[in-house]
Design a protein around this motif. Sequence first.
Motif, PDB file in Angstrom:
ATOM      1  N   GLY A  46      -2.809  15.456 -25.757  1.00  0.00           N
ATOM      2  CA  GLY A  46      -1.689  15.086 -26.617  1.00  0.00           C
ATOM      3  C   GLY A  46      -1.653  13.607 -26.955  1.00  0.00           C
ATOM      4  O   GLY A  46      -2.529  12.827 -26.589  1.00  0.00           O
ATOM      5  N   GLU A  47      -0.621  13.250 -27.703  1.00  0.00           N
ATOM      6  CA  GLU A  47      -0.427  11.880 -28.170  1.00  0.00           C
ATOM      7  C   GLU A  47       0.814  11.336 -27.498  1.00  0.00           C
ATOM      8  O   GLU A  47       1.855  11.986 -27.475  1.00  0.00           O
ATOM      9  CB  GLU A  47      -0.210  11.870 -29.694  1.00  0.00           C
ATOM     10  CG  GLU A  47      -1.284  12.602 -30.496  1.00  0.00           C
ATOM     11  CD  GLU A  47      -2.601  11.839 -30.588  1.00  0.00           C
ATOM     12  OE1 GLU A  47      -2.609  10.633 -30.294  1.00  0.00           O
ATOM     13  OE2 GLU A  47      -3.606  12.462 -30.947  1.00  0.00           O
ATOM     14  N   LEU A  48       0.707  10.123 -26.964  1.00  0.00           N
ATOM     15  CA  LEU A  48       1.830   9.539 -26.236  1.00  0.00           C
ATOM     16  C   LEU A  48       2.510   8.455 -27.053  1.00  0.00           C
ATOM     17  O   LEU A  48       1.848   7.694 -27.760  1.00  0.00           O
ATOM     18  CB  LEU A  48       1.338   8.897 -24.930  1.00  0.00           C
ATOM     19  CG  LEU A  48       0.567   9.786 -23.967  1.00  0.00           C
ATOM     20  CD1 LEU A  48       0.026   8.951 -22.810  1.00  0.00           C
ATOM     21  CD2 LEU A  48       1.477  10.894 -23.432  1.00  0.00           C
ATOM     22  N   CYS A 174      -4.159  -1.070 -38.307  1.00  0.00           N
ATOM     23  CA  CYS A 174      -2.910  -0.475 -37.831  1.00  0.00           C
ATOM     24  C   CYS A 174      -3.149   0.896 -37.196  1.00  0.00           C
ATOM     25  O   CYS A 174      -3.958   1.675 -37.682  1.00  0.00           O
ATOM     26  CB  CYS A 174      -1.934  -0.317 -38.991  1.00  0.00           C
ATOM     27  SG  CYS A 174      -1.378  -1.883 -39.681  1.00  0.00           S
ATOM     28  N   HIS A 175      -2.421   1.173 -36.148  1.00  0.00           N
ATOM     29  CA  HIS A 175      -2.485   2.455 -35.416  1.00  0.00           C
ATOM     30  C   HIS A 175      -1.050   2.812 -35.051  1.00  0.00           C
ATOM     31  O   HIS A 175      -0.402   2.071 -34.329  1.00  0.00           O
ATOM     32  CB  HIS A 175      -3.368   2.254 -34.177  1.00  0.00           C
ATOM     33  CG  HIS A 175      -3.520   3.460 -33.313  1.00  0.00           C
ATOM     34  ND1 HIS A 175      -4.123   3.397 -32.082  1.00  0.00           N
ATOM     35  CD2 HIS A 175      -3.167   4.759 -33.472  1.00  0.00           C
ATOM     36  CE1 HIS A 175      -4.136   4.608 -31.524  1.00  0.00           C
ATOM     37  NE2 HIS A 175      -3.548   5.442 -32.344  1.00  0.00           N
ATOM     38  N   SER A 176      -0.550   3.934 -35.591  1.00  0.00           N
ATOM     39  CA  SER A 176       0.865   4.270 -35.423  1.00  0.00           C
ATOM     40  C   SER A 176       1.070   5.617 -34.747  1.00  0.00           C
ATOM     41  O   SER A 176       0.361   6.581 -35.041  1.00  0.00           O
ATOM     42  CB  SER A 176       1.554   4.351 -36.795  1.00  0.00           C
ATOM     43  OG  SER A 176       1.483   3.128 -37.490  1.00  0.00           O
ATOM     44  N   GLY A 187       3.771  12.362 -32.911  1.00  0.00           N
ATOM     45  CA  GLY A 187       2.324  12.364 -32.756  1.00  0.00           C
ATOM     46  C   GLY A 187       1.656  11.137 -33.339  1.00  0.00           C
ATOM     47  O   GLY A 187       2.317  10.166 -33.727  1.00  0.00           O
ATOM     48  N   HIS A 188       0.330  11.218 -33.369  1.00  0.00           N
ATOM     49  CA  HIS A 188      -0.503  10.174 -33.986  1.00  0.00           C
ATOM     50  C   HIS A 188      -0.354  10.330 -35.497  1.00  0.00           C
ATOM     51  O   HIS A 188      -0.564  11.416 -36.040  1.00  0.00           O
ATOM     52  CB  HIS A 188      -1.953  10.384 -33.538  1.00  0.00           C
ATOM     53  CG  HIS A 188      -2.964   9.533 -34.235  1.00  0.00           C
ATOM     54  ND1 HIS A 188      -3.471   8.376 -33.695  1.00  0.00           N
ATOM     55  CD2 HIS A 188      -3.575   9.693 -35.443  1.00  0.00           C
ATOM     56  CE1 HIS A 188      -4.357   7.858 -34.539  1.00  0.00           C
ATOM     57  NE2 HIS A 188      -4.439   8.633 -35.607  1.00  0.00           N
ATOM     58  N   VAL A 189       0.000   9.253 -36.169  1.00  0.00           N
ATOM     59  CA  VAL A 189       0.381   9.366 -37.575  1.00  0.00           C
ATOM     60  C   VAL A 189      -0.839   9.294 -38.490  1.00  0.00           C
ATOM     61  O   VAL A 189      -1.640   8.360 -38.410  1.00  0.00           O
ATOM     62  CB  VAL A 189       1.393   8.267 -37.945  1.00  0.00           C
ATOM     63  CG1 VAL A 189       1.776   8.367 -39.416  1.00  0.00           C
ATOM     64  CG2 VAL A 189       2.625   8.365 -37.056  1.00  0.00           C
ATOM     65  N   ALA A 235     -12.215   9.825 -36.491  1.00  0.00           N
ATOM     66  CA  ALA A 235     -11.266  10.462 -35.585  1.00  0.00           C
ATOM     67  C   ALA A 235      -9.878   9.849 -35.607  1.00  0.00           C
ATOM     68  O   ALA A 235      -8.897  10.514 -35.276  1.00  0.00           O
ATOM     69  CB  ALA A 235     -11.808  10.441 -34.156  1.00  0.00           C
ATOM     70  N   GLU A 236      -9.765   8.594 -35.993  1.00  0.00           N
ATOM     71  CA  GLU A 236      -8.490   7.901 -35.800  1.00  0.00           C
ATOM     72  C   GLU A 236      -7.823   7.510 -37.116  1.00  0.00           C
ATOM     73  O   GLU A 236      -6.686   7.061 -37.102  1.00  0.00           O
ATOM     74  CB  GLU A 236      -8.708   6.636 -34.961  1.00  0.00           C
ATOM     75  CG  GLU A 236      -9.172   6.924 -33.539  1.00  0.00           C
ATOM     76  CD  GLU A 236      -8.138   7.696 -32.724  1.00  0.00           C
ATOM     77  OE1 GLU A 236      -6.945   7.384 -32.831  1.00  0.00           O
ATOM     78  OE2 GLU A 236      -8.531   8.619 -32.005  1.00  0.00           O
ATOM     79  N   LYS A 237      -8.528   7.571 -38.227  1.00  0.00           N
ATOM     80  CA  LYS A 237      -7.940   7.037 -39.462  1.00  0.00           C
ATOM     81  C   LYS A 237      -7.707   8.100 -40.530  1.00  0.00           C
ATOM     82  O   LYS A 237      -7.882   9.257 -40.302  1.00  0.00           O
ATOM     83  CB  LYS A 237      -8.813   5.897 -39.993  1.00  0.00           C
ATOM     84  CG  LYS A 237      -8.823   4.765 -38.964  1.00  0.00           C
ATOM     85  CD  LYS A 237      -9.389   3.491 -39.499  1.00  0.00           C
ATOM     86  CE  LYS A 237      -9.235   2.377 -38.445  1.00  0.00           C
ATOM     87  NZ  LYS A 237      -9.857   1.156 -38.819  1.00  0.00           N
TER      88      LYS A 237
HETATM   89 ZN    ZN Z   1      -3.194   7.464 -31.884  1.00  0.00          ZN
END
Ligand code: ZN
Length: 237
Positions: A46-48, A174-176, A187-189, A235-237
């Motif tokens: 999950g995403e914290l 940026c990572h939100s 969650g991870h936006v 994976a992240e963007k």
């Molecule tokens: Zn994230």
Amino acid sequence: MENTNTLYQHGTLELLVDGLLDGTMTMKELLSHGNTGIGTGEGLDGELIILDGVAYQVDSHGKVNVVNDSFTMPFATVHQADFKDFIDVSNLLMSDFEKEIVNQANANNTFFAVLTTGTFKSIKTRAVAKSKKPYPTLVETAEKQSVFERENTTGTLLTYYSPELFNGVGVSGCHSHFLADDHQFGGHVLDFELEQGNSQLQILDTLIQHLPTDSTDYMQHNFDNSQTAEAIEKAEK
Ligand SMILES: [Zn+2]
């Protein structure tokens, strides 16, 4: 507790890229370094998002759970909140919001955090499902992520900015992560359309990078073949 200029990170994004997903720090220990942050659980569970010292997990079913002290993580970033008034924002797509906060913060070469509360016309998040050993890589896991969408929601968006130099340590730019006010969504936006909100800013000038030296897998891993930058993009963007 670190001072309010300090970003404390356990693990690196590169370690997730290579599938080193054992939980190597407890939430109890992480929270001793700050009351605000983001991360993921063991096996990318999950995403914290951590707000006011409470850690919330958005699991792969989209459910929001409060995390207990013994929950472990391979990767997480926290700091002690001391946000200052920043800007009001309205009618912005995520990409424009990111440009706006980066421009207005005028702090491209250091870390900063932006805490935004507001109303979102739409918001799209993801959470990945916990995997077991032998762990897949970050890209393999992200291919199986669950994506959630909501319209007309109010909530809190926590954004960390990292300079390009630190891509691989974390996500550059940026990572939100997001948590809805009703705690039914987050969650991870991946994307959003912000209707209106208020953003607060905290500039951070120090990174404490803690590494999982008790993990044999980490200590003996060879990172030579890591395709870190490509994997982060996927994976992240
Ligand atoms: Zn994230």
